[in-house]
Enzyme design. Sequence first.
Site, PDB file in Angstrom:
ATOM      1  N   ARG A 155       0.824  -1.224   0.000  1.00  0.00           N
ATOM      2  CA  ARG A 155       0.000   0.000   0.000  1.00  0.00           C
ATOM      3  C   ARG A 155       0.857   1.273   0.000  1.00  0.00           C
ATOM      4  O   ARG A 155       0.491   2.280   0.607  1.00  0.00           O
ATOM      5  CB  ARG A 155      -0.950   0.046   1.199  1.00  0.00           C
ATOM      6  CG  ARG A 155      -1.917  -1.101   1.302  1.00  0.00           C
ATOM      7  CD  ARG A 155      -2.969  -1.015   0.192  1.00  0.00           C
ATOM      8  NE  ARG A 155      -4.116  -1.830   0.483  1.00  0.00           N
ATOM      9  CZ  ARG A 155      -4.234  -3.131   0.190  1.00  0.00           C
ATOM     10  NH1 ARG A 155      -3.256  -3.764  -0.417  1.00  0.00           N
ATOM     11  NH2 ARG A 155      -5.335  -3.788   0.494  1.00  0.00           N
ATOM     12  N   SER A 206     -10.908  -1.439   3.177  1.00  0.00           N
ATOM     13  CA  SER A 206     -10.126  -1.541   4.421  1.00  0.00           C
ATOM     14  C   SER A 206      -9.884  -0.129   4.944  1.00  0.00           C
ATOM     15  O   SER A 206      -9.322   0.695   4.233  1.00  0.00           O
ATOM     16  CB  SER A 206      -8.762  -2.168   4.158  1.00  0.00           C
ATOM     17  OG  SER A 206      -8.910  -3.454   3.649  1.00  0.00           O
ATOM     18  N   GLU A 261      -5.673   3.488   6.598  1.00  0.00           N
ATOM     19  CA  GLU A 261      -5.178   3.446   5.221  1.00  0.00           C
ATOM     20  C   GLU A 261      -5.847   4.576   4.433  1.00  0.00           C
ATOM     21  O   GLU A 261      -5.296   5.119   3.493  1.00  0.00           O
ATOM     22  CB  GLU A 261      -5.563   2.090   4.612  1.00  0.00           C
ATOM     23  CG  GLU A 261      -5.110   1.956   3.189  1.00  0.00           C
ATOM     24  CD  GLU A 261      -5.784   0.817   2.418  1.00  0.00           C
ATOM     25  OE1 GLU A 261      -6.052  -0.241   2.980  1.00  0.00           O
ATOM     26  OE2 GLU A 261      -6.035   1.027   1.237  1.00  0.00           O
TER      27      GLU A 261
END
Length: 329
Positions: A158, A230, A325
């Site tokens: 990520r 997420s 995130e």
Amino acid sequence: MEVGSNISIRNTFHIPAKARTLITYGREDVEELVTYLQHEGCGQKVLHVGAGSNLLFMGDYDGIVLCSDIREINTCGELVRVGAAWVVDDLIAWTLRNGLYGLENLSLIPGTVGAAAVQNIGAYGSEAAEFICEVETLELQTGCIRIWKPEELEYGYRKSVFKKPDMWGRYAVLSVTFRLSRTFVPKLGYGGLRNRVGTDNPTAEQVRQAVIDIRREKLPDPEVLGNAGSFFVNPVVKKEKADALKSQYPEMPSYDVENGVKIPAGWMIEQCGWKGRSLGPAAVHDRQALVLVNKGGATGEDIAHLSDAVCKAVWDKFGVEIRPEVNFI
Ligand code: EPU
């Protein structure tokens, strides 16, 4: 190029937020866009959005929001160059129809191709970075177009060069080139996927369908229930810390990675009793604790409160720091 004032910004959390200026541009508008930013837009802050599937708006955006409408697609052998505005899942369907394989495991991830290259989206054992061989960007202040090679993109879990603090708002992704394959090799190693497809020799379409089915079971449809996938990244802890946790929680799932051990934040959140719990109009999803949802009418503050409470609970119980995130805007 389309320029509008006081326009709602789409986001999959369904949080109302307006941009002072919203600009939608195509490839033919790039020069005009740079001139606009250098003159009318001079001194204003700039935010580039894709499908708004990784953003949490804490209020209106008092600046310029950019939105790509670049929708070209070209192939050369196993290379596919795709405009940043393509929706990732539409691209995956297109590649399979055209006998180009590799992206199946990323099926149904929300978002655009431009955002995928910034975020290095990943799921079911694959990451965008494995397939990206070039990213074409526009430097917004100067108008310079640059082609980035994989070794310059600093991809990790990520992570990419574009997510570094000093890079924010500096570049717009124009296109991404993926290196795919004419030969399909299924990647079924990720827990549950092999069982779901039910054979060791599936077609690419079968793998894509299995991924879509698993995602639909676990993850809320943003059209129905506001969310950004997420909400947290899975933390990577030192091996000693993971060993200590394992001896206390032998059933804890974990994955060895390059720089330590990755522990699923969703598991820890569930252990803290937060799965399915609400705080006002914000809730932890009842089928995947890594996802926070807007039950209706939530503000950015409501989601942020829940996020703080969840992070604190995980820290208090496990001594592990989890971080969002999703980008707070
Ligand atoms: N788990 C729980 N409870 C939960 C959620 C997960 O115990 O509520 C456990 C599962 O049983 C499993 C482990 O945690 O043992 C991992 O769960 P899962 O396979 O669902 O994956 P994840 O680590 O929670 C990541 C990605 C997802 C991606 C899945 C599948 C991140 C931040 N998230 O989630 O990506 O779909 O793996 O590959 O890495 C996204 O980024 O928006 C996203 C959905």
